[in-house]
Motif scaffolding. Structure first.
Motif, PDB file in Angstrom:
ATOM      1  N   VAL A  13      -0.586 -35.514  -5.386  1.00 47.56           N
ATOM      2  CA  VAL A  13      -1.749 -36.194  -4.794  1.00 47.56           C
ATOM      3  C   VAL A  13      -2.759 -36.507  -5.890  1.00 47.56           C
ATOM      4  O   VAL A  13      -3.260 -37.638  -5.993  1.00 47.56           O
ATOM      5  N   PHE A  14      -3.050 -35.530  -6.746  1.00 47.95           N
ATOM      6  CA  PHE A  14      -4.044 -35.768  -7.793  1.00 47.95           C
ATOM      7  C   PHE A  14      -3.503 -36.609  -8.937  1.00 47.95           C
ATOM      8  O   PHE A  14      -4.273 -37.280  -9.622  1.00 47.95           O
ATOM      9  N   LEU A  15      -2.202 -36.640  -9.129  1.00 48.68           N
ATOM     10  CA  LEU A  15      -1.598 -37.588 -10.058  1.00 48.68           C
ATOM     11  C   LEU A  15      -1.890 -39.006  -9.557  1.00 48.68           C
ATOM     12  O   LEU A  15      -2.279 -39.878 -10.326  1.00 48.68           O
ATOM     13  N   GLY A  16      -1.748 -39.209  -8.257  1.00 48.54           N
ATOM     14  CA  GLY A  16      -2.064 -40.507  -7.657  1.00 48.54           C
ATOM     15  C   GLY A  16      -3.545 -40.833  -7.732  1.00 48.54           C
ATOM     16  O   GLY A  16      -3.929 -41.975  -8.027  1.00 48.54           O
ATOM     17  N   VAL A  17      -4.398 -39.836  -7.481  1.00 46.88           N
ATOM     18  CA  VAL A  17      -5.852 -40.046  -7.547  1.00 46.88           C
ATOM     19  C   VAL A  17      -6.255 -40.450  -8.963  1.00 46.88           C
ATOM     20  O   VAL A  17      -7.014 -41.405  -9.161  1.00 46.88           O
ATOM     21  N   PHE A  18      -5.751 -39.723  -9.966  1.00 50.02           N
ATOM     22  CA  PHE A  18      -6.079 -40.035 -11.362  1.00 50.02           C
ATOM     23  C   PHE A  18      -5.592 -41.433 -11.720  1.00 50.02           C
ATOM     24  O   PHE A  18      -6.327 -42.229 -12.312  1.00 50.02           O
ATOM     25  N   SER A  19      -4.359 -41.755 -11.336  1.00 49.47           N
ATOM     26  CA  SER A  19      -3.784 -43.071 -11.642  1.00 49.47           C
ATOM     27  C   SER A  19      -4.577 -44.185 -10.972  1.00 49.47           C
ATOM     28  O   SER A  19      -4.829 -45.237 -11.582  1.00 49.47           O
ATOM     29  N   ALA A  20      -4.999 -43.969  -9.733  1.00 49.63           N
ATOM     30  CA  ALA A  20      -5.772 -44.980  -9.007  1.00 49.63           C
ATOM     31  C   ALA A  20      -7.134 -45.196  -9.659  1.00 49.63           C
ATOM     32  O   ALA A  20      -7.578 -46.345  -9.828  1.00 49.63           O
ATOM     33  N   ALA A  21      -7.805 -44.112 -10.044  1.00 46.46           N
ATOM     34  CA  ALA A  21      -9.114 -44.235 -10.693  1.00 46.46           C
ATOM     35  C   ALA A  21      -8.974 -44.941 -12.043  1.00 46.46           C
ATOM     36  O   ALA A  21      -9.801 -45.796 -12.405  1.00 46.46           O
ATOM     37  N   PHE A  22      -7.931 -44.604 -12.792  1.00 44.72           N
ATOM     38  CA  PHE A  22      -7.673 -45.271 -14.069  1.00 44.72           C
ATOM     39  C   PHE A  22      -7.452 -46.772 -13.841  1.00 44.72           C
ATOM     40  O   PHE A  22      -8.024 -47.612 -14.540  1.00 44.72           O
ATOM     41  N   SER A  23      -6.632 -47.094 -12.852  1.00 41.25           N
ATOM     42  CA  SER A  23      -6.333 -48.498 -12.552  1.00 41.25           C
ATOM     43  C   SER A  23      -7.582 -49.266 -12.146  1.00 41.25           C
ATOM     44  O   SER A  23      -7.776 -50.414 -12.559  1.00 41.25           O
ATOM     45  N   LEU A  24      -8.425 -48.627 -11.350  1.00 41.16           N
ATOM     46  CA  LEU A  24      -9.670 -49.266 -10.927  1.00 41.16           C
ATOM     47  C   LEU A  24     -10.557 -49.560 -12.132  1.00 41.16           C
ATOM     48  O   LEU A  24     -11.100 -50.659 -12.262  1.00 41.16           O
ATOM     49  N   GLY A  25     -10.682 -48.601 -13.028  1.00 40.33           N
ATOM     50  CA  GLY A  25     -11.468 -48.814 -14.248  1.00 40.33           C
ATOM     51  C   GLY A  25     -10.890 -49.907 -15.120  1.00 40.33           C
ATOM     52  O   GLY A  25     -11.616 -50.710 -15.712  1.00 40.33           O
ATOM     53  N   ALA A  26      -9.562 -49.977 -15.179  1.00 41.91           N
ATOM     54  CA  ALA A  26      -8.891 -50.988 -16.016  1.00 41.91           C
ATOM     55  C   ALA A  26      -9.051 -52.394 -15.458  1.00 41.91           C
ATOM     56  O   ALA A  26      -8.884 -53.368 -16.203  1.00 41.91           O
ATOM     57  N   GLU A  27      -9.371 -52.507 -14.180  1.00 34.78           N
ATOM     58  CA  GLU A  27      -9.543 -53.830 -13.554  1.00 34.78           C
ATOM     59  C   GLU A  27     -10.969 -54.365 -13.675  1.00 34.78           C
ATOM     60  O   GLU A  27     -11.241 -55.484 -13.254  1.00 34.78           O
ATOM     61  N   SER A  82     -13.412 -39.315 -15.510  1.00 36.98           N
ATOM     62  CA  SER A  82     -12.670 -39.432 -16.773  1.00 36.98           C
ATOM     63  C   SER A  82     -11.585 -40.500 -16.684  1.00 36.98           C
ATOM     64  O   SER A  82     -11.400 -41.292 -17.617  1.00 36.98           O
ATOM     65  N   ALA A  83     -10.875 -40.520 -15.564  1.00 36.56           N
ATOM     66  CA  ALA A  83      -9.815 -41.519 -15.376  1.00 36.56           C
ATOM     67  C   ALA A  83     -10.408 -42.919 -15.331  1.00 36.56           C
ATOM     68  O   ALA A  83      -9.901 -43.844 -15.985  1.00 36.56           O
ATOM     69  N   PHE A  84     -11.477 -43.092 -14.563  1.00 33.02           N
ATOM     70  CA  PHE A  84     -12.129 -44.398 -14.456  1.00 33.02           C
ATOM     71  C   PHE A  84     -12.638 -44.846 -15.829  1.00 33.02           C
ATOM     72  O   PHE A  84     -12.454 -45.997 -16.225  1.00 33.02           O
ATOM     73  N   SER A  85     -13.268 -43.926 -16.570  1.00 31.30           N
ATOM     74  CA  SER A  85     -13.800 -44.248 -17.904  1.00 31.30           C
ATOM     75  C   SER A  85     -12.694 -44.657 -18.864  1.00 31.30           C
ATOM     76  O   SER A  85     -12.866 -45.582 -19.667  1.00 31.30           O
ATOM     77  N   THR A  86     -11.564 -43.976 -18.793  1.00 29.28           N
ATOM     78  CA  THR A  86     -10.436 -44.322 -19.658  1.00 29.28           C
ATOM     79  C   THR A  86      -9.891 -45.696 -19.284  1.00 29.28           C
ATOM     80  O   THR A  86      -9.560 -46.501 -20.162  1.00 29.28           O
ATOM     81  N   GLY A  87      -9.815 -45.975 -17.986  1.00 31.70           N
ATOM     82  CA  GLY A  87      -9.403 -47.305 -17.534  1.00 31.70           C
ATOM     83  C   GLY A  87     -10.382 -48.376 -17.996  1.00 31.70           C
ATOM     84  O   GLY A  87      -9.983 -49.460 -18.439  1.00 31.70           O
ATOM     85  N   PRO A 105      -1.869 -51.651 -17.295  1.00 33.75           N
ATOM     86  CA  PRO A 105      -2.601 -50.468 -17.762  1.00 33.75           C
ATOM     87  C   PRO A 105      -1.869 -49.142 -17.520  1.00 33.75           C
ATOM     88  O   PRO A 105      -1.849 -48.282 -18.397  1.00 33.75           O
ATOM     89  N   LEU A 106      -1.256 -48.988 -16.357  1.00 39.08           N
ATOM     90  CA  LEU A 106      -0.564 -47.721 -16.085  1.00 39.08           C
ATOM     91  C   LEU A 106       0.646 -47.517 -16.988  1.00 39.08           C
ATOM     92  O   LEU A 106       1.083 -46.378 -17.189  1.00 39.08           O
ATOM     93  N   ALA A 107       1.161 -48.601 -17.560  1.00 43.16           N
ATOM     94  CA  ALA A 107       2.298 -48.470 -18.470  1.00 43.16           C
ATOM     95  C   ALA A 107       1.907 -47.643 -19.692  1.00 43.16           C
ATOM     96  O   ALA A 107       2.739 -46.913 -20.247  1.00 43.16           O
ATOM     97  N   LEU A 108       0.641 -47.736 -20.114  1.00 43.26           N
ATOM     98  CA  LEU A 108       0.194 -46.954 -21.262  1.00 43.26           C
ATOM     99  C   LEU A 108       0.263 -45.455 -20.975  1.00 43.26           C
ATOM    100  O   LEU A 108       0.509 -44.655 -21.872  1.00 43.26           O
ATOM    101  N   ILE A 109       0.052 -45.096 -19.725  1.00 46.97           N
ATOM    102  CA  ILE A 109       0.118 -43.679 -19.359  1.00 46.97           C
ATOM    103  C   ILE A 109       1.564 -43.251 -19.142  1.00 46.97           C
ATOM    104  O   ILE A 109       2.018 -42.247 -19.676  1.00 46.97           O
ATOM    105  N   PHE A 110       2.284 -44.028 -18.353  1.00 49.69           N
ATOM    106  CA  PHE A 110       3.624 -43.612 -17.927  1.00 49.69           C
ATOM    107  C   PHE A 110       4.722 -43.930 -18.940  1.00 49.69           C
ATOM    108  O   PHE A 110       5.827 -43.425 -18.807  1.00 49.69           O
TER     109      PHE A 110
END
Length: 184
Positions: A13-27, A82-87, A105-110
Motif C-alpha cells: 500500500v505504501f509502495l503505491g502511495v510513495f509511487s503516486a506522490a512521486f508521479s504527481l510531483g513529476a507531472e 519526500s516522494a512528491f519533492s523527488t518527483g 518518471p517511475l521508470a527511474l525508480i523501478f
C-alpha cells in the motif's frame, strides 16, 4: 489475516502511495527560471556529495530522510512530501533537459537497482509508521512493537547503504564516460 500477510499488504500500500506522490510531483509544470534555480542548487549538492565518500554521502542523505519516516503518523506525511519533492525534482530536470521528458518518471525508480532499494526502504518505513499509529490506537504495549521496529530499521539501513554504493558507482561510471555529471 495473519500478521505477516498484513505487514506485506501495508508495505505494498505504501509502495503505491510513495509511487503516486512521486508521479504527481513529476507531472508538475516547472517554469524555466525556477527549474534553473533548482538545477543550480542540485548541482551544488551533487558537487558537495562528491567531495567525500560519494556512496556514503548518498547513504547518509537517504537515511536521514528514511529514519524520519518511522515517526508514528508524521512519517507518512514526511514520506509523501519526500516522494512528491523527488518527483518535482524530476519535473525540474525534465524542463531543462528535454530528453528526460521522454522517460517515464517511475521508470527511474523501478528500472534502477538503487531506485528499487530506496523505494523498498521508504515503503517499509512509512508502513511501520502506520503500524505504530495502529498500535497506539489499539493500546498495544510498546514492547511488542520494538523488535519489529528495530529489525525494519536495520533492513532499511542495509538497503540504503547498498543502494547508496550502487547509485554512486553508477553516477561515477556515467560521469567518467560522459564527463562530469552536470544537468543543464
Amino acid at each position: 489475516m495473519d500478521v505477516l500477510k498484513k505487514r506485506i499488504l501495508y508495505f505494498f500500500v505504501f509502495l503505491g502511495v510513495f509511487s503516486a506522490a512521486f508521479s504527481l510531483g513529476a507531472e508538475m509544470e516547472v517554469p524555466e527560471e525556477e527549474a534553473q534555480i533548482f538545477l543550480d542548487e542540485f548541482n551544488k549538492l551533487l558537487t558537495a556529495l562528491q567531495t567525500g565518500n560519494f556512496g556514503f554521502e548518498i547513504f547518509m542523505h537517504n537515511t536521514e530522510i528514511a529514519l524520519a519516516m518511522f515517526i508514528p503518523g508524521f512519517g507518512i506525511g514526511w514520506g509523501i512530501f519526500s516522494a512528491f519533492s523527488t518527483g518535482f525534482a524530476f519535473a525540474a530536470l525534465a524542463t531543462t533537459a528535454p530528453f528526460l521528458a521522454q522517460i517515464p518518471p517511475l521508470a527511474l525508480i523501478f528500472a534502477t537497482p538503487f531506485g528499487i532499494m530506496e523505494l523498498a526502504a521508504y515503503s517499509i518505513a512509512m508502513s511501520r509508521s502506520f503500524l505504530l499509529i495502529l498500535g497506539l490506537f489499539k493500546k498495544m504495549p510498546i514492547r511488542q512493537q520494538i523488535k519489529p521496529l528495530l529489525i525494519e530499521i536495520g533492513i532499511v539501513v542495509g538497503l540504503l547503504l547498498a543502494g547508496g554504493i550502487i547509485e554512486a558507482y553508477m553516477i561515477e561510471t556515467f560521469s567518467e564516460s560522459n564527463g562530469p555529471l552536470r544537468i543543464n
